[in-house]
Scaffold this active site. Structure first.
Site, mmCIF file in Angstrom:
data_model
loop_
_atom_site.group_PDB
_atom_site.id
_atom_site.type_symbol
_atom_site.label_atom_id
_atom_site.label_comp_id
_atom_site.label_asym_id
_atom_site.label_seq_id
_atom_site.Cartn_x
_atom_site.Cartn_y
_atom_site.Cartn_z
ATOM 1 N N SER A 223 0.835 -1.196 0.000
ATOM 2 C CA SER A 223 0.000 0.000 0.000
ATOM 3 C C SER A 223 0.875 1.253 0.000
ATOM 4 O O SER A 223 1.687 1.430 -0.907
ATOM 5 C CB SER A 223 -0.952 -0.041 1.198
ATOM 6 O OG SER A 223 -1.973 0.913 1.082
ATOM 7 N N ASP A 310 -9.765 -5.370 -4.283
ATOM 8 C CA ASP A 310 -9.212 -4.323 -3.427
ATOM 9 C C ASP A 310 -10.032 -3.047 -3.598
ATOM 10 O O ASP A 310 -10.115 -2.491 -4.692
ATOM 11 C CB ASP A 310 -7.751 -4.069 -3.808
ATOM 12 C CG ASP A 310 -7.028 -3.180 -2.804
ATOM 13 O OD1 ASP A 310 -7.692 -2.351 -2.143
ATOM 14 O OD2 ASP A 310 -5.795 -3.292 -2.699
ATOM 15 N N HIS A 348 -7.772 -5.635 0.512
ATOM 16 C CA HIS A 348 -6.546 -4.824 0.518
ATOM 17 C C HIS A 348 -5.436 -5.405 1.378
ATOM 18 O O HIS A 348 -4.269 -5.165 1.118
ATOM 19 C CB HIS A 348 -6.887 -3.413 1.012
ATOM 20 C CG HIS A 348 -5.766 -2.437 0.916
ATOM 21 N ND1 HIS A 348 -5.169 -2.092 -0.282
ATOM 22 C CD2 HIS A 348 -5.107 -1.726 1.882
ATOM 23 C CE1 HIS A 348 -4.217 -1.210 -0.066
ATOM 24 N NE2 HIS A 348 -4.143 -0.977 1.233
#
Length: 370
Positions: A223, A310, A348
């Site tokens: 991320s 995601d 995610h």
């Protein structure tokens, strides 16, 4: 007698008639009162609803102006370093999270900044690791096992559950894992910034290289950490030191596009001057994390991992980065995109749950080390 009876009967009928009219009048008054109460009740409910909607509108409309006037607020949201979950966890005791072959220690990337780091050795060494100190852990980096430097995303600490679970998966796959909390995160001192976080990653990388001998060293970013990983890889390459491989989990193209696609950003995407109030304000904080531009320059082998479901970083961003890396002459064809089907529900943060992850890593990394 008849007259009196007739008179009495007439009076009784009149009384009954009057009484009936009285009851009807009272019923009418009662119905009118009930109607009035309902009207007042409906009017009150409508008034409260209007007040609530107006308040929501005022707050919604005020946020962009507040953010523009105080751009540091948006930086706090991007980093979310103040969200130090899980609570009541002693980062100095990773064994409390069943990382019983992990050492907690601290590095000083620059004056006034101390960053906390966990070093987890491969599972096969867990018995040897019991009771050992920093000297033993440093020496273990040179045992030939591959090393992963894990650069986490925003919010939380190195003790956040999905990060701990990934560390366990990588350790079981016989990797050394070094996970740090950037400055301002967890028990690390200082305040986060793109330059500062990149500096922290570079310092840890150089410390690992100084102790790892010929062991391969990989950067793994997740991320927000993908931007830290590519920043560090590009900087090292500019200084003549190429990273053995870069692994990006749920990467974005750049922070400007990620803010525009983030669920929180989508709330305001139709707001007039959205770019001015939000996207330009991100730039005022010197937050760029340009994965797209970095991958045009980085020649290290690259693997991208991304779940199709995601909702934080859209999957299409990984496809864009993959295409950029493929088209870059620097990539030399050592680029791989691994999508995870939306039916798996990894979202995610949960790619670590995939049972094939260790074999995916070995298939890509093993040929690079030989």
């Amino acid at each position: 007698m008849r007259k009196r009876n007739n008179s009495h009967g007439s009076k009784t009928a009149g009384e009954k008639s009057s009484s009936g009219r009285t009851r009807r009048a009272r019923a009418a008054e009662s119905r009118a009162a009930e109607a009035g109460e309902l009207s007042t009740s409906g009017s009150g409910w409508l008034s409260r609803t209007k007040t609530l909607l107006f308040t929501v509108f005022v707050v919604y409309s005020s946020v962009p102006f507040i953010i523009r006037l105080f751009p540091g607020i948006l930086a706090q949201v991007v980093y979310s370093h103040y969200v130090r979950v899980p609570f009541f966890v002693d980062l100095g005791r990773p064994a409390d999270l069943f990382l019983n072959h992990t050492l907690n220690f601290y590095l000083i990337p620059e004056d006034g900044v101390t960053v906390g780091v966990w070093h987890t050795v491969p599972d096969s060494q867990w018995q040897q690791a019991q009771g050992k100190g920093l000297g033993w852990y440093e020496a273990s980096l040179g045992d030939g096992a591959p090393v992963i430097i894990y650069l986490h995303g925003n919010g939380g600490t190195r003790a956040t559950d999905h990060r701990v679970q990934l560390i366990k998966v990588l350790s079981a796959a016989e990797f050394h894992v070094l996970a740090l909390d950037y400055r301002g995160f967890g028990d690390s001192t200082g305040q986060p910034s793109e330059l500062g976080m990149t500096t922290d990653a570079l310092h840890l990388y150089r410390w690992v290289k100084a102790n790892s001998g010929g062991s391969p060293v990989y950067l793994w970013g997740h991320s927000l950490g993908t931007g830290v990983a590519t920043n560090a890889a590009r900087k090292l390459q500019e200084l003549g030191s190429q990273v053995d491989a870069v692994i990006l989990e749920a990467p974005y193209t750049n922070i400007r596009e990620e803010v525009a696609n983030h669920p929180l950003g989508l709330i305001y995407c139709l707001f007039p001057a959205f770019e001015y109030f939000f996207l330009d304000t991100v730039a005022l904080n010197n937050i760029v994390f340009p994965n797209d531009e970095n991958l045009k320059m980085v020649s290290s082998p690259l693997m991208i991992l991304h779940a199709e479901d995601d909702r934080v970083v859209p999957f299409h961003m990984s496809k864009q980065l993959y295409d950029i890396a493929l088209q870059s002459q620097a990539s030399k064809g050592k680029v791989k995109l691994v999508p995870f089907s939306r039916s798996l529900g990894y979202g995610h943060n949960r790619i670590f749950q995939d049972p094939n992850l260790p074999s995916i890593l070995r298939e890509f990394l093993h040929p690079l080390a030989h």
